[in-house]
Write a protein that holds these residues in place. Structure first.
Motif, PDB file in Angstrom:
ATOM      1  N   TYR A  32       0.836  -1.198   0.000  1.00 47.52           N
ATOM      2  CA  TYR A  32       0.000   0.000   0.000  1.00 47.52           C
ATOM      3  C   TYR A  32       0.874   1.251   0.000  1.00 47.52           C
ATOM      4  O   TYR A  32       1.990   1.239   0.527  1.00 47.52           O
ATOM      5  N   GLU A  33       0.325   2.330  -0.527  1.00 48.23           N
ATOM      6  CA  GLU A  33       0.926   3.651  -0.406  1.00 48.23           C
ATOM      7  C   GLU A  33      -0.148   4.608   0.096  1.00 48.23           C
ATOM      8  O   GLU A  33      -1.201   4.759  -0.535  1.00 48.23           O
ATOM      9  N   LEU A  34       0.091   5.234   1.243  1.00 45.22           N
ATOM     10  CA  LEU A  34      -0.859   6.209   1.781  1.00 45.22           C
ATOM     11  C   LEU A  34      -0.799   7.474   0.933  1.00 45.22           C
ATOM     12  O   LEU A  34       0.249   8.114   0.840  1.00 45.22           O
ATOM     13  N   VAL A  35      -1.921   7.831   0.299  1.00 44.15           N
ATOM     14  CA  VAL A  35      -1.926   8.968  -0.634  1.00 44.15           C
ATOM     15  C   VAL A  35      -2.834  10.099  -0.200  1.00 44.15           C
ATOM     16  O   VAL A  35      -2.711  11.223  -0.713  1.00 44.15           O
ATOM     17  N   CYS A  36      -3.767   9.845   0.715  1.00 41.80           N
ATOM     18  CA  CYS A  36      -4.691  10.907   1.106  1.00 41.80           C
ATOM     19  C   CYS A  36      -5.315  10.574   2.446  1.00 41.80           C
ATOM     20  O   CYS A  36      -5.180   9.456   2.958  1.00 41.80           O
ATOM     21  N   GLY A  37      -6.035  11.531   3.000  1.00 40.14           N
ATOM     22  CA  GLY A  37      -6.712  11.266   4.254  1.00 40.14           C
ATOM     23  C   GLY A  37      -7.551  12.426   4.743  1.00 40.14           C
ATOM     24  O   GLY A  37      -7.348  13.581   4.360  1.00 40.14           O
ATOM     25  N   ALA A  38      -8.505  12.070   5.595  1.00 36.34           N
ATOM     26  CA  ALA A  38      -9.249  13.035   6.399  1.00 36.34           C
ATOM     27  C   ALA A  38      -9.060  12.552   7.827  1.00 36.34           C
ATOM     28  O   ALA A  38      -9.783  11.670   8.295  1.00 36.34           O
ATOM     29  N   PHE A  39      -8.060  13.077   8.492  1.00 38.05           N
ATOM     30  CA  PHE A  39      -7.534  12.461   9.707  1.00 38.05           C
ATOM     31  C   PHE A  39      -8.204  12.907  10.998  1.00 38.05           C
ATOM     32  O   PHE A  39      -7.911  12.372  12.058  1.00 38.05           O
ATOM     33  N   SER A  40      -9.094  13.890  10.910  1.00 35.46           N
ATOM     34  CA  SER A  40      -9.737  14.409  12.107  1.00 35.46           C
ATOM     35  C   SER A  40     -11.031  15.106  11.726  1.00 35.46           C
ATOM     36  O   SER A  40     -11.195  15.555  10.584  1.00 35.46           O
ATOM     37  N   SER A  41     -11.958  15.188  12.685  1.00 39.02           N
ATOM     38  CA  SER A  41     -13.180  15.963  12.459  1.00 39.02           C
ATOM     39  C   SER A  41     -12.904  17.454  12.466  1.00 39.02           C
ATOM     40  O   SER A  41     -13.727  18.243  12.017  1.00 39.02           O
ATOM     41  N   ASP A  42     -11.731  17.851  12.967  1.00 40.76           N
ATOM     42  CA  ASP A  42     -11.273  19.240  12.927  1.00 40.76           C
ATOM     43  C   ASP A  42     -10.464  19.432  11.651  1.00 40.76           C
ATOM     44  O   ASP A  42      -9.393  18.835  11.495  1.00 40.76           O
ATOM     45  N   PRO A  43     -10.941  20.243  10.692  1.00 40.60           N
ATOM     46  CA  PRO A  43     -10.258  20.371   9.398  1.00 40.60           C
ATOM     47  C   PRO A  43      -8.788  20.761   9.506  1.00 40.60           C
ATOM     48  O   PRO A  43      -7.940  20.225   8.779  1.00 40.60           O
ATOM     49  N   GLU A  44      -8.473  21.684  10.392  1.00 38.44           N
ATOM     50  CA  GLU A  44      -7.076  22.115  10.521  1.00 38.44           C
ATOM     51  C   GLU A  44      -6.205  21.003  11.087  1.00 38.44           C
ATOM     52  O   GLU A  44      -5.084  20.788  10.640  1.00 38.44           O
ATOM     53  N   ARG A  45      -6.745  20.297  12.075  1.00 42.85           N
ATOM     54  CA  ARG A  45      -5.995  19.183  12.656  1.00 42.85           C
ATOM     55  C   ARG A  45      -5.785  18.080  11.620  1.00 42.85           C
ATOM     56  O   ARG A  45      -4.735  17.443  11.567  1.00 42.85           O
ATOM     57  N   SER A  46      -6.794  17.878  10.788  1.00 42.94           N
ATOM     58  CA  SER A  46      -6.681  16.876   9.734  1.00 42.94           C
ATOM     59  C   SER A  46      -5.541  17.226   8.784  1.00 42.94           C
ATOM     60  O   SER A  46      -4.716  16.374   8.431  1.00 42.94           O
ATOM     61  N   LYS A  47      -5.494  18.474   8.364  1.00 38.08           N
ATOM     62  CA  LYS A  47      -4.465  18.893   7.408  1.00 38.08           C
ATOM     63  C   LYS A  47      -3.081  18.885   8.043  1.00 38.08           C
ATOM     64  O   LYS A  47      -2.090  18.525   7.397  1.00 38.08           O
ATOM     65  N   THR A  48      -2.997  19.263   9.305  1.00 33.80           N
ATOM     66  CA  THR A  48      -1.715  19.219  10.018  1.00 33.80           C
ATOM     67  C   THR A  48      -1.218  17.779  10.145  1.00 33.80           C
ATOM     68  O   THR A  48      -0.030  17.500   9.965  1.00 33.80           O
ATOM     69  N   SER A  49      -2.146  16.856  10.436  1.00 40.62           N
ATOM     70  CA  SER A  49      -1.779  15.441  10.555  1.00 40.62           C
ATOM     71  C   SER A  49      -1.270  14.908   9.225  1.00 40.62           C
ATOM     72  O   SER A  49      -0.277  14.172   9.164  1.00 40.62           O
ATOM     73  N   GLY A  50      -1.947  15.270   8.134  1.00 43.12           N
ATOM     74  CA  GLY A  50      -1.513  14.830   6.810  1.00 43.12           C
ATOM     75  C   GLY A  50      -0.147  15.363   6.446  1.00 43.12           C
ATOM     76  O   GLY A  50       0.683  14.646   5.870  1.00 43.12           O
ATOM     77  N   ALA A  51       0.091  16.629   6.788  1.00 44.78           N
ATOM     78  CA  ALA A  51       1.394  17.238   6.511  1.00 44.78           C
ATOM     79  C   ALA A  51       2.502  16.516   7.278  1.00 44.78           C
ATOM     80  O   ALA A  51       3.601  16.297   6.756  1.00 44.78           O
ATOM     81  N   ALA A  52       2.217  16.147   8.524  1.00 42.41           N
ATOM     82  CA  ALA A  52       3.210  15.439   9.343  1.00 42.41           C
ATOM     83  C   ALA A  52       3.544  14.076   8.752  1.00 42.41           C
ATOM     84  O   ALA A  52       4.643  13.551   8.973  1.00 42.41           O
TER      85      ALA A  52
END
Length: 386
Positions: A32-52
């Motif tokens: 598998y290759e992780l390519v995308c995500g919605a990592f949190s119900s908080d949009p900013e936290r989701s994007k920060t998690s993806g960036a990390a």
């Protein structure tokens, strides 16, 4: 070699234990290759998690609905293929439904849904849609659990008479949910967890293991369900008598208030000729006990084990393997099936051996029947699924 499957994740952002476990499991076989995500119900936290995680910022979404909308618009050779859902129980059904309806395979953390009705609807969608669905009942991924199942199925133990399964934990022995522990907070919240706490969180694992290893289905149960910690809104302890189709009987014990216990799920199955015992704290061993002759200890990575055990053994004999590898076995097995489907091949029986919606529906039925019996004066109730 087939290209890696493109994986997306819903939930599992920064600080989420189980999200990291799923990502490790997905990486272990490089399928598998992780390519995308919605990592949190908080949009900013989701994007920060993806960036990390080093993902393309344009594919780190503020919500799972945005993920499906934007991924569906991508060219087929870039679009996500498999969705891993690692959210609290009340956010299982809707993203799983959307993923399947958008032509994506699903790997979902247990229990399958918030209610039995949702589980049955998801089962219908999977059966009508042709996409792979895996429910991460992790303990079925251990080599020696698979060996135990094959040993029972071979008939060597004779007709099964008794099944004992236990799952003691101690981490909720105190009121952790009021002290800022997010894992405790959602698991003890009926709005997020559903009608059950302990029975939904770990009781379902014990129930699944009992049916998986024994090859039998529960037909009746009699439950004593308790809430030990004052003020807690859901159960944290329970003992359940079981009756199986075919005449076997058993006991299921699950608790999160056994102070000092960690995570030692354990099962014992006894037939006419002998029995077996497996526990997670010694997961590379399966003890087989025979009537009238010495007991045997089966070990992983040995040639005498079944093809199912060998298929899910990752390290040479004597090298510990456990929870992460068992998780990875589920991810690997479903990936092998997806690739086989894409190539027009029939997957091997070993690859097909992972939990799906059938186990998910029975798990949700177990929760509802256990809680109903616990609340009722009529203790023995039939295990019926309409």
């Amino acid at each position: 070699m087939h290209k890696k499957l493109r994986l997306g994740m819903i939930g599992g952002g920064q600080g989420a234990f189980i999200g990291a476990v799923h990502r490790i499991a997905a990486r272990m076989d490089d399928m598998y290759e992780l390519v995308c995500g919605a990592f949190s119900s908080d949009p900013e936290r989701s994007k920060t998690s993806g960036a990390a995680l080093g993902l393309d910022p344009t594919r780190c979404y503020g919500s799972y609905r945005e993920l499906f909308e934007k991924e569906a618009a991508l060219p087929e050779d870039r679009r996500v293929q498999v969705i891993s859902i690692v959210t609290p129980n009340h956010v299982h059904f809707e993203p799983a439904r959307l993923a399947l309806e958008n032509g994506m395979h699903v790997i979902l953390d247990k229990p399958m849904t918030f209610s039995l009705a949702e589980a049955q609807e998801l089962d219908r969608i999977v059966k009508s849609g042709g996409k792979r669905f895996c429910l991460t009942h992790t303990y079925t991924g251990y080599p020696m659990v698979k060996e135990a199942r094959q040993l029972v199925a071979s008939g060597k133990l004779g007709k099964i008479r008794k099944v004992y399964v236990e799952y003691p934990q101690g981490w909720l022995s105190r009121d952790e949910e009021s002290g800022g522990n997010k894992q405790a907070a959602w698991r003890t919240d009926p709005h997020q967890s559903g009608i059950a706490g302990c029975m939904g969180d770990i009781g379902t694992h014990a129930f699944n293991l009992a049916e998986y290893v024994s090859g039998l289905q529960v037909s009746q149960l009699n439950a004593d369900i308790q809430t030990i910690v004052p003020g807690r809104k859901l159960d944290d302890d329970g003992s359940i008598l079981l009756r199986f189709k075919g005449g076997a009987s058993g006991v299921l014990f699950a608790t999160q208030v056994a102070a000092g216990e960690e995570n030692n799920i354990r099962i014992r199955v006894y037939g006419e000729n002998g029995g077996l015992e497996w526990q997670q704290e010694d997961c590379n061993s399966l003890v087989v006990k025979w009537l009238g002759r010495p007991s045997e200890i089966y070990r992983t990575a040995e040639a005498y084990t079944s093809s199912f055990a060998r298929h899910n053994t990752r390290t040479p004999g004597g090298h510990p393997e456990g929870y992460l590898e068992a998780f990875a076995n589920l991810y690997r097995n479903v990936a092998e099936c997806i690739v086989a489907d894409m190539e027009g091949r029939t997957p091997s029986p070993e690859s097909l051996d992972y939990p799906g919606t059938a186990e998910g529906v029975r798990g949700m039925a177990f929760i509802e029947h256990a809680i109903a019996s616990g609340r009722s004066d009529q203790k023995w109730i039939p295990f019926n699924i309409q």
